[in-house]
Each structure stands twice: as structure tokens, then as C-alpha cells.
Design an enzyme around this catalytic site. Structure first.
Site, mmCIF file in Angstrom:
data_model
loop_
_atom_site.group_PDB
_atom_site.id
_atom_site.type_symbol
_atom_site.label_atom_id
_atom_site.label_comp_id
_atom_site.label_asym_id
_atom_site.label_seq_id
_atom_site.Cartn_x
_atom_site.Cartn_y
_atom_site.Cartn_z
ATOM 1 N N CYS A 291 -0.354 -1.284 -9.594
ATOM 2 C CA CYS A 291 -0.906 -2.238 -8.315
ATOM 3 C C CYS A 291 -0.687 -1.400 -7.023
ATOM 4 C CB CYS A 291 -0.201 -3.404 -8.465
ATOM 5 S SG CYS A 291 1.523 -3.655 -7.909
ATOM 6 N N GLN A 292 -0.565 -1.940 -5.938
ATOM 7 C CA GLN A 292 -0.267 -1.560 -4.649
ATOM 8 C C GLN A 292 1.268 -1.244 -4.404
ATOM 9 O OE1 GLN A 292 -2.386 -0.649 -2.525
ATOM 10 N NE2 GLN A 292 -0.994 0.043 -0.695
#
Length: 102
Positions: A63-64
Site C-alpha cells: 500500500c502507501q
């Protein structure tokens, strides 16, 4: 007393080395985040859709920053899949990307 299982994780450097092996990577960010830059070959499966995802074989989750991927990895493992979190997410990933720039 509660027993907590450690979520299997690897670093962004380790996933860069594994890319030559044609590993399966899912990116659990929202589509607008994904198009702004993702690991080549990664599939976008937003966190809210992970429960319906049916991977085959080992899967790496990004993810981020690593928080959503950790939650997604935990959910996949609880559903019987072989999943590994990528620590630090795209913020730490320094390899080639598709889409936008990191």
C-alpha cells in the site's frame, strides 16, 4: 492472555529482488493512488475488496505506507491464503514504477 501472531513481512528491497521471479503483488490502495505509481505487474485490489479476492499461491501485499497492506495481509491469512506484507509500502519502494512517479 491473548496471543498475537506476527504478520509475515518483507522489505521493499527484498520485493525488488523477487520481481525477477514473477511474484504476485496486490496493491491495496485506492485506484486513484494506484494510477499515480505502482510496481510493474501489481494488481490493484483496494483494501475494501480484499475479502473477495481469491489469490492462487503466495501473494505479496503493498500500500502507501504499510498499514493497509498489513491489515489486508492479516485478513488474507485468516482466510487461508499465503500472504506477505511489504513493509514501508510505496513510500519506501525505490524500484521501477508504472504510472506516476515516486
Amino acid at each position: 492472555m491473548f496471543l498475537f501472531k506476527k504478520i509475515p513481512s518483507i522489505s521493499t528491497n527484498e520485493i525488488e529482488r523477487k520481481l525477477a521471479e514473477k511474484v504476485t503483488i496486490i496493491d491495496v490502495r485506492e485506484p486513484h493512488e494506484f494510477v499515480n505509481g505502482h510496481i510493474p505487474g501489481a494488481k490493484n485490489v483496494p483494501l475494501n475488496k480484499v475479502r473477495n479476492y481469491q489469490p492462487k499461491g503466495k501473494i505479496y501485499v503493498i500500500c502507501q505506507s504499510g498499514m493497509r497492506s498489513k491489515r489486508a495481509t492479516k485478513e488474507l491469512i485468516q482466510n487461508g491464503f499465503d500472504a506477505v506484507n511489504i513493509k514501508g509500502g510505496m513510500l519506501r519502494y525505490s524500484g521501477a514504477t508504472r504510472g506516476g512517479k515516486y
